[in-house]
Design a protein around this motif. Structure first.
Motif, short mmCIF file in Angstrom:
data_model
loop_
_atom_site.label_atom_id
_atom_site.label_comp_id
_atom_site.label_asym_id
_atom_site.label_seq_id
_atom_site.Cartn_x
_atom_site.Cartn_y
_atom_site.Cartn_z
N TRP A 36 -18.89 -10.89 1.67
CA TRP A 36 -18.65 -9.97 1.16
C TRP A 36 -19.07 -8.38 0.97
O TRP A 36 -18.83 -7.81 0.42
CB TRP A 36 -18.19 -10.53 -0.47
N ARG A 37 -20.30 -8.59 1.94
CA ARG A 37 -20.03 -7.25 1.72
C ARG A 37 -19.29 -5.99 2.48
O ARG A 37 -19.19 -6.55 3.88
CB ARG A 37 -21.58 -7.20 2.39
N PRO A 38 -19.27 -4.76 1.92
CA PRO A 38 -18.08 -4.40 2.76
C PRO A 38 -18.50 -3.68 3.53
O PRO A 38 -19.96 -2.55 3.22
CB PRO A 38 -17.09 -3.04 1.58
N VAL A 39 -18.05 -2.92 5.07
CA VAL A 39 -18.79 -2.09 5.84
C VAL A 39 -18.41 -0.55 5.31
O VAL A 39 -18.82 0.35 6.35
CB VAL A 39 -18.36 -1.95 6.94
N ALA A 40 -17.73 -0.94 4.26
CA ALA A 40 -17.30 1.12 3.98
C ALA A 40 -17.03 0.76 2.80
O ALA A 40 -16.17 -0.07 2.66
CB ALA A 40 -16.49 2.39 5.02
N ARG A 41 -16.88 2.22 1.74
CA ARG A 41 -16.15 2.34 0.57
C ARG A 41 -16.18 3.55 1.18
O ARG A 41 -16.45 4.30 1.31
CB ARG A 41 -17.27 1.80 -0.66
N PHE A 42 -14.66 4.44 0.19
CA PHE A 42 -14.11 5.31 0.17
C PHE A 42 -12.93 5.32 -0.91
O PHE A 42 -11.68 4.48 -1.54
CB PHE A 42 -13.50 5.43 1.84
N GLN A 43 -12.95 6.90 -2.14
CA GLN A 43 -12.05 7.26 -2.62
C GLN A 43 -10.59 7.97 -1.55
O GLN A 43 -10.82 9.01 -2.03
CB GLN A 43 -12.87 8.01 -3.75
N PHE A 44 -9.95 7.21 -1.71
CA PHE A 44 -8.58 7.44 -1.35
C PHE A 44 -7.24 8.51 -2.21
O PHE A 44 -7.78 7.68 -3.16
CB PHE A 44 -7.80 6.50 0.18
N TYR A 45 -6.74 9.30 -1.68
CA TYR A 45 -5.89 9.98 -2.30
C TYR A 45 -4.84 10.68 -1.86
O TYR A 45 -4.88 11.11 -0.37
CB TYR A 45 -6.85 11.01 -3.88
N GLY A 46 -3.31 11.08 -1.90
CA GLY A 46 -2.48 11.20 -1.72
C GLY A 46 -1.71 10.49 -0.80
O GLY A 46 -1.45 9.27 -0.95
N ASP A 47 -0.93 11.02 -0.14
CA ASP A 47 -0.05 9.50 1.01
C ASP A 47 0.09 9.60 2.15
O ASP A 47 1.20 9.04 2.96
CB ASP A 47 1.70 10.45 0.22
N HIS A 48 -1.16 10.19 2.88
CA HIS A 48 -1.38 10.64 3.94
C HIS A 48 -2.36 10.09 4.37
O HIS A 48 -3.14 10.93 5.50
CB HIS A 48 -0.90 12.33 4.44
N ALA A 49 -3.88 9.89 3.57
CA ALA A 49 -4.88 9.12 3.89
C ALA A 49 -4.91 8.93 5.30
O ALA A 49 -4.15 7.07 5.32
CB ALA A 49 -5.62 8.37 2.81
N VAL A 50 -6.37 8.42 5.87
CA VAL A 50 -6.12 7.70 7.43
C VAL A 50 -7.18 7.45 7.41
O VAL A 50 -8.23 7.70 6.88
CB VAL A 50 -5.60 8.76 8.62
N LEU A 51 -7.53 6.13 7.93
CA LEU A 51 -8.77 5.05 8.83
C LEU A 51 -8.58 4.66 10.26
O LEU A 51 -7.54 4.72 10.69
CB LEU A 51 -9.04 4.27 7.55
N CYS A 52 -9.76 5.94 10.73
CA CYS A 52 -9.19 5.75 12.08
C CYS A 52 -10.34 5.66 12.44
O CYS A 52 -11.07 5.69 11.71
CB CYS A 52 -9.71 7.41 12.80
N VAL A 53 -10.55 4.01 13.47
CA VAL A 53 -11.37 3.37 14.46
C VAL A 53 -11.06 3.89 15.99
O VAL A 53 -10.55 3.34 16.47
CB VAL A 53 -11.74 2.40 13.97
N ARG A 54 -12.70 3.97 16.11
CA ARG A 54 -13.08 4.00 17.91
C ARG A 54 -14.03 3.26 17.89
O ARG A 54 -14.64 2.81 17.73
CB ARG A 54 -13.03 5.29 18.29
N ILE A 55 -13.50 2.16 18.97
CA ILE A 55 -14.44 1.18 19.73
C ILE A 55 -14.83 0.88 21.04
O ILE A 55 -13.83 1.87 21.91
CB ILE A 55 -13.81 -0.35 19.48
N LYS A 56 -15.74 0.86 21.19
CA LYS A 56 -16.08 0.81 23.09
C LYS A 56 -16.02 -0.62 23.98
O LYS A 56 -15.20 -0.01 24.62
CB LYS A 56 -17.40 1.08 23.44
N ASN A 57 -16.13 -2.24 23.29
CA ASN A 57 -15.73 -2.56 24.09
C ASN A 57 -14.62 -3.37 23.14
O ASN A 57 -14.93 -5.10 22.57
CB ASN A 57 -17.04 -3.68 24.22
N VAL A 58 -13.09 -3.76 23.89
CA VAL A 58 -12.08 -3.68 23.56
C VAL A 58 -11.86 -5.16 23.86
O VAL A 58 -11.42 -6.16 22.85
CB VAL A 58 -10.69 -2.93 23.99
N ALA A 59 -12.36 -5.95 25.07
CA ALA A 59 -12.29 -7.13 25.48
C ALA A 59 -13.09 -8.08 24.34
O ALA A 59 -12.60 -8.75 24.23
CB ALA A 59 -12.97 -7.41 26.53
N VAL A 60 -14.50 -7.23 23.93
CA VAL A 60 -15.15 -8.44 23.01
C VAL A 60 -14.22 -8.03 21.81
O VAL A 60 -14.03 -9.36 20.91
CB VAL A 60 -16.21 -7.39 22.90
#
Length: 435
Positions: A36-60
């Motif tokens: 139940w512990r979030p890794v992030a918290r953010f106050q979004f607003y508008g119609d085009h807010a974005v969460l972008c995630v990049r990872i290295k080990n896709v297979a895992v």
């Protein structure tokens, strides 16, 4: 010892400060231990807010069935406080948005937000809600949270609660610079004369310089933050440090002055001017209160690592700090009221009344604004408190400067009635003033 304490505070700010560009590793063990512990918290607003995630080990990530679940803060609180006992899997299934992490780079658009609100981001994989768990490799990631800018493009790193602060600190630094260009030379000449108000003006000027330094450090931090979502955590911590030292200096100045006047009238010692550094009682009281406030300010920084100069009620330390400021304002107001009621000179009465207004404004602006901010939405509260307190304390400093630099009140109170005004230089004590 004092410098070591300041260094520890600064170091704590450096390591604790976080931005809206997050880097680290998604760990199954941590998610399973504290789901139940979030890794992030953010106050979004508008119609085009974005969460972008990049990872290295896709297979895992694919093997683990890694996912990100997004909850609106209000909906998450309702779910947590629900009488119905939901299982771990059921709770996460109620997420407003879900992203399966299975590519090197992925974007999730958060749209149709009627008003700015806080969202929690949770990491979940196939081990999070299961009893059986086997050791596995962490998923290294970079997460960028963005709001739409003025043109509607998702390029703004500031959350709704931080938007506008960059521009505010720019205007504040500009105002400090213009004011310094106009008044610095005349103020320096006044301080060099070592007149009756020399120590007061010196301490007040140091506190003002610290406030200006805090504003400039905040501006540098937010300027960097606007580009990468991380900012300059050291500058943010330096701003906190300057603000804390400034608060301590102003508290010691105002309390020493008021206590000095009060004790001087109680003792009725008209034989010699009342000196700030020669009154053990007033100095002792001021030191005790200053140490108490310093402890609460430092405690507050360790308790809340978001590092804004002023916090609303985020914890016990913040509540105690606000309570202390209310008590100080009431105590100083009561002491000055006793002086004002028995003072016969109209000019001196005006001096004490103006000083009382500056003290009350300095100490009560934070508690009052924190109380008023409760009626506003969450994303507006921090900005109201931060901007409001800084402006109120600037006004308080301007009042004090005008008061101690005023020729009419200055000479009437300090020269004609030096026994009731601390920090007055007499021939026998001219070289004893120091801070």
């Amino acid at each position: 010892m004092r410098w070591r304490l300041l260094w520890l505070l600064c170091a704590a700010g450096w390591w604790g400060a976080g931005g809206k560009t997050l880097r680290g590793g998604f760990a199954s063990a941590a998610a399973r231990l504290e789901p139940w512990r979030p890794v992030a918290r953010f106050q979004f607003y508008g119609d085009h807010a974005v969460l972008c995630v990049r990872i290295k080990n896709v297979a895992v990530a694919v093997t683990k069935a890694a996912r990100l679940h997004l909850f609106q803060a209000q909906e998450w609180q309702k779910l947590q406080n629900s009488i119905q006992d939901h299982s771990c899997t059921e709770k996460f299934s109620k997420a407003q948005l879900t992203m399966t992490v299975n590519h090197t780079e992925q974007n999730l658009t958060v749209s149709q937000i009627p008003y700015p609100e806080t969202w929690y981001v949770f990491y979940v994989d196939k081990f999070t809600c299961e009893e059986n768990y086997s050791e596995s490799e962490d998923i290294q990631f970079e997460m960028v949270l963005l709001n739409p800018d003025a043109e509607g493009n998702p390029l703004d790193h500031f959350s709704a609660g931080e938007s506008g602060l960059h521009e505010f600190f720019f205007m504040l630094v500009l105002a400090y610079f213009v004011t310094a260009c106009i008044y610095a030379q005349s103020l320096w000449q006044t301080i060099k004369k070592r007149g009756p108000m020399h120590t007061v003006l010196k301490v007040l000027t140091v506190a003002l310089l610290l406030q200006a330094g805090s504003a400039f450090a905040n501006y540098l931090h937010f300027s960097s933050y606007s580009k990468d979502g991380v900012g300059a955590p050291f500058m943010g911590s330096l701003a906190e440090l300057c603000d804390i030292v400034s608060q301590i200096q102003m508290l010691y100045l105002l309390l020493s002055l008021c206590m000095g006047w009060t004790i001087g009238r109680m003792k009725k010692s008209y034989g010699r001017p009342l000196q700030w550094d020669s009154t053990p009682t007033s100095t002792g009281i001021a030191v005790v209160v200053v140490v108490t406030q310093s402890f609460l300010l430092i405690w507050e920084q360790f308790e809340d690592t978001n590092h804004h100069s002023y916090h609303s009620y985020h914890g016990l330390a913040s509540g105690l700090l606000i309570g202390l400021r209310v008590c100080l304002a009431l105590s100083l107001a009561a002491g000055l009221y006793q002086i004002i009621t028995v003072e016969r000179s109209t000019l001196k009465r005006e001096f004490y009344i103006t000083f009382a207004k500056a003290c009350i404004l300095w100490f009560l602006c934070h508690p009052c604004l924190a109380t008023i901010a409760v009626i506003f939405r969450e994303y507006q509260r921090e900005k109201i408190i931060t901007v409001g307190v800084i402006l109120c304390q600037c006004i308080s400093m301007v009042i004090l400067y005008r008061l101690f630099l005023s020729h009419s009140l200055y000479w009437e109170v300090s020269s004609l009635s030096s026994v009731t005004l601390p920090l007055t230089v007499s021939s026998g004590h001219k070289n004893r003033h120091h801070f």
